[in-house]
Design a protein around this motif. Sequence first.
Motif, PDB file in Angstrom:
ATOM      1  N   ILE A  96      39.498  26.372  43.910  1.00 59.10           N
ATOM      2  CA  ILE A  96      39.485  27.760  44.200  1.00 59.10           C
ATOM      3  C   ILE A  96      40.205  27.999  45.335  1.00 59.10           C
ATOM      4  O   ILE A  96      40.314  27.462  46.414  1.00 59.10           O
ATOM      5  N   PHE A  97      41.301  29.113  45.157  1.00 62.18           N
ATOM      6  CA  PHE A  97      42.291  29.526  46.022  1.00 62.18           C
ATOM      7  C   PHE A  97      41.678  30.586  47.194  1.00 62.18           C
ATOM      8  O   PHE A  97      40.594  31.071  46.966  1.00 62.18           O
ATOM      9  N   GLN A  98      42.562  30.545  48.128  1.00 65.53           N
ATOM     10  CA  GLN A  98      42.372  31.652  49.355  1.00 65.53           C
ATOM     11  C   GLN A  98      42.090  33.166  48.920  1.00 65.53           C
ATOM     12  O   GLN A  98      41.263  33.606  49.178  1.00 65.53           O
ATOM     13  N   ASP A  99      43.272  33.127  48.250  1.00 71.57           N
ATOM     14  CA  ASP A  99      43.165  34.808  47.680  1.00 71.57           C
ATOM     15  C   ASP A  99      42.908  34.990  46.398  1.00 71.57           C
ATOM     16  O   ASP A  99      43.690  34.792  45.286  1.00 71.57           O
ATOM     17  N   PRO A 100      41.716  35.666  45.898  1.00 70.97           N
ATOM     18  CA  PRO A 100      41.193  35.840  44.546  1.00 70.97           C
ATOM     19  C   PRO A 100      42.161  36.779  43.896  1.00 70.97           C
ATOM     20  O   PRO A 100      42.351  36.876  42.641  1.00 70.97           O
ATOM     21  N   MET A 101      42.568  37.645  44.644  1.00 74.49           N
ATOM     22  CA  MET A 101      43.408  38.784  43.933  1.00 74.49           C
ATOM     23  C   MET A 101      45.019  38.002  43.296  1.00 74.49           C
ATOM     24  O   MET A 101      45.113  38.542  42.406  1.00 74.49           O
ATOM     25  N   THR A 102      45.642  37.248  43.923  1.00 74.02           N
ATOM     26  CA  THR A 102      46.599  36.566  43.407  1.00 74.02           C
ATOM     27  C   THR A 102      46.211  35.596  42.232  1.00 74.02           C
ATOM     28  O   THR A 102      46.941  35.133  41.662  1.00 74.02           O
ATOM     29  N   SER A 103      45.021  35.033  42.547  1.00 75.53           N
ATOM     30  CA  SER A 103      44.452  33.920  41.520  1.00 75.53           C
ATOM     31  C   SER A 103      44.183  34.680  40.057  1.00 75.53           C
ATOM     32  O   SER A 103      43.996  33.749  39.106  1.00 75.53           O
ATOM     33  N   LEU A 104      43.463  35.733  40.141  1.00 73.70           N
ATOM     34  CA  LEU A 104      43.053  36.102  38.824  1.00 73.70           C
ATOM     35  C   LEU A 104      44.027  36.884  38.275  1.00 73.70           C
ATOM     36  O   LEU A 104      45.057  37.635  39.039  1.00 73.70           O
ATOM     37  N   ASN A 105      44.247  36.960  36.864  1.00 77.61           N
ATOM     38  CA  ASN A 105      45.055  37.713  36.264  1.00 77.61           C
ATOM     39  C   ASN A 105      44.681  39.151  36.233  1.00 77.61           C
ATOM     40  O   ASN A 105      43.721  39.539  35.621  1.00 77.61           O
ATOM     41  N   PRO A 106      45.702  40.101  36.658  1.00 79.99           N
ATOM     42  CA  PRO A 106      45.039  41.589  36.937  1.00 79.99           C
ATOM     43  C   PRO A 106      44.942  42.187  35.579  1.00 79.99           C
ATOM     44  O   PRO A 106      44.289  43.160  35.303  1.00 79.99           O
ATOM     45  N   LEU A 107      45.537  41.628  34.436  1.00 75.91           N
ATOM     46  CA  LEU A 107      45.836  42.408  33.208  1.00 75.91           C
ATOM     47  C   LEU A 107      44.600  41.902  32.078  1.00 75.91           C
ATOM     48  O   LEU A 107      44.577  42.351  30.940  1.00 75.91           O
ATOM     49  N   ILE A 108      43.858  40.998  32.665  1.00 74.61           N
ATOM     50  CA  ILE A 108      42.877  40.262  31.653  1.00 74.61           C
ATOM     51  C   ILE A 108      41.421  40.472  32.330  1.00 74.61           C
ATOM     52  O   ILE A 108      41.203  40.663  33.437  1.00 74.61           O
ATOM     53  N   THR A 109      40.419  40.872  31.716  1.00 75.20           N
ATOM     54  CA  THR A 109      38.999  41.096  32.040  1.00 75.20           C
ATOM     55  C   THR A 109      38.504  39.798  32.560  1.00 75.20           C
ATOM     56  O   THR A 109      38.875  38.636  32.192  1.00 75.20           O
ATOM     57  N   CYS A 110      37.634  39.698  33.749  1.00 79.49           N
ATOM     58  CA  CYS A 110      37.053  38.658  34.356  1.00 79.49           C
ATOM     59  C   CYS A 110      36.545  37.978  33.224  1.00 79.49           C
ATOM     60  O   CYS A 110      36.791  36.435  33.229  1.00 79.49           O
ATOM     61  N   GLY A 111      35.549  38.265  32.389  1.00 75.33           N
ATOM     62  CA  GLY A 111      34.972  37.485  31.230  1.00 75.33           C
ATOM     63  C   GLY A 111      35.755  36.571  30.277  1.00 75.33           C
ATOM     64  O   GLY A 111      35.547  35.417  30.151  1.00 75.33           O
ATOM     65  N   LYS A 112      36.941  37.308  29.869  1.00 73.53           N
ATOM     66  CA  LYS A 112      38.087  36.590  29.147  1.00 73.53           C
ATOM     67  C   LYS A 112      38.630  35.668  29.858  1.00 73.53           C
ATOM     68  O   LYS A 112      38.962  34.392  29.233  1.00 73.53           O
ATOM     69  N   GLN A 113      39.104  35.873  31.309  1.00 74.38           N
ATOM     70  CA  GLN A 113      39.482  34.562  32.083  1.00 74.38           C
ATOM     71  C   GLN A 113      38.791  33.589  31.975  1.00 74.38           C
ATOM     72  O   GLN A 113      39.260  32.168  32.013  1.00 74.38           O
ATOM     73  N   ILE A 114      37.282  33.506  32.039  1.00 73.30           N
ATOM     74  CA  ILE A 114      36.453  32.444  32.086  1.00 73.30           C
ATOM     75  C   ILE A 114      36.333  31.859  30.771  1.00 73.30           C
ATOM     76  O   ILE A 114      36.402  30.670  30.637  1.00 73.30           O
ATOM     77  N   THR A 115      36.217  32.783  29.615  1.00 73.25           N
ATOM     78  CA  THR A 115      35.879  31.935  28.487  1.00 73.25           C
ATOM     79  C   THR A 115      37.094  31.336  27.896  1.00 73.25           C
ATOM     80  O   THR A 115      37.041  30.220  27.407  1.00 73.25           O
ATOM     81  N   GLU A 116      38.129  31.823  28.468  1.00 73.25           N
ATOM     82  CA  GLU A 116      39.398  31.053  28.146  1.00 73.25           C
ATOM     83  C   GLU A 116      39.516  29.616  28.575  1.00 73.25           C
ATOM     84  O   GLU A 116      40.053  28.393  28.162  1.00 73.25           O
ATOM     85  N   MET A 117      39.047  29.434  29.804  1.00 72.04           N
ATOM     86  CA  MET A 117      38.921  28.261  30.458  1.00 72.04           C
ATOM     87  C   MET A 117      37.977  27.372  29.691  1.00 72.04           C
ATOM     88  O   MET A 117      38.156  26.220  29.425  1.00 72.04           O
TER      89      MET A 117
END
Length: 322
Positions: A96-117
Amino acid sequence: MSTCLSCNDLHVSFKMPDYTAHAVRGVTFEIPEKQTISIVGESGCGKTMTALSLLRLVPEPYGVIHRGSIFFENRDILKLKKDELRRLRGGKISMIFQDPMTSLNPLITCGKQITEMIECHTTLNPKETVDRTLQLLGEVGIADPSRTFSSYPHQLSGGMRQRVMIAMALSCSPRLLIADEPTTALDVTVQAKILDLLYNLQHAKNMSMMLITHNLGIVADIANQVIVMYGGEIMEFAPVTSLFNAPAHPYTKNLLETIPHTDNKKGRLQVIPGDVPTLRNIPAGCPFNPRCSMVMDRCRKEHPPLYNLDTTHTVRCFLYDK
Ligand SMILES: Nc1ncnc2c1ncn2[C@@H]1O[C@H](COP(=O)(O)OP(=O)(O)OP(=O)(O)O)[C@@H](O)[C@H]1O
Ligand SMILES: [Mg+2]
């Protein structure tokens, strides 16, 4: 106590145009199974580079791990092939990184980012993947998981985004979770909640955790052992109670004095005089010598080794040379 990961004599350096910067210099430690180890120290002392090395994420081509070994599940991470590394990252070890804004992709929903993992690292079918994602969002304390699932990062508060990052990091049930300043970007009340959450999850999921912070104050309740780093080196390594009750290194003592207390008799927050050395001008001898109130002649000339105070407490300081 069995060991989750052991890092031996790690050296990381950056090739600059006119000199080589030694960011991590001979760092050795073990992370015990199901325990939390914390790395503390001021900015630039090598905490992040040590953590990134565990996943071989040191920024290339300028950054190089040029010596050491990192054993995890009987294999040296520094010798893994590319596809083995890919399975390890986010699978057995996640970060887990310091700044969640730069670590999450702004163009993809949160759910999709987790399901991809989850799709990357498991064989769950699409329905199971979505169910697991919703369950994870619930576990990290998100009140309305379905709504967060379909939200974009910018629609969430900083604390919520950090919870999503944590859910993502936990999605493949890692054995080791590395949290690099996970609360620095958050306000104080949210910080406490996220730290509580990490503490509870580490216990509930039987993971090992490495918590990186520049604030010794927050490790007292969470860590089992603490590594104090300075100038790319370990200055002190001890169980958390020994470190707080009997700090040995003058730098550790200084760091403890900088923790704000409401009963601070001097009335003002203490500061450590001087600055962290830049990598271009790490002083000869002990790297802390120009700022140390206990400095002796030999500290300016000789490099102190680590001394064992007992079987669990080591310190890099000539004061303990018997
Ligand atoms: N991309 C880079 N190029 C050159 N030097 C770098 C780079 N990244 C880090 N460094 C150097 O490596 C040293 C260690 O950096 P690191 O990021 O590990 O510090 P840190 O302890 O995590 O600090 P902070 O608390 O600010 O996050 C720093 O002195 C920094 O100057
Ligand atoms: Mg850092």
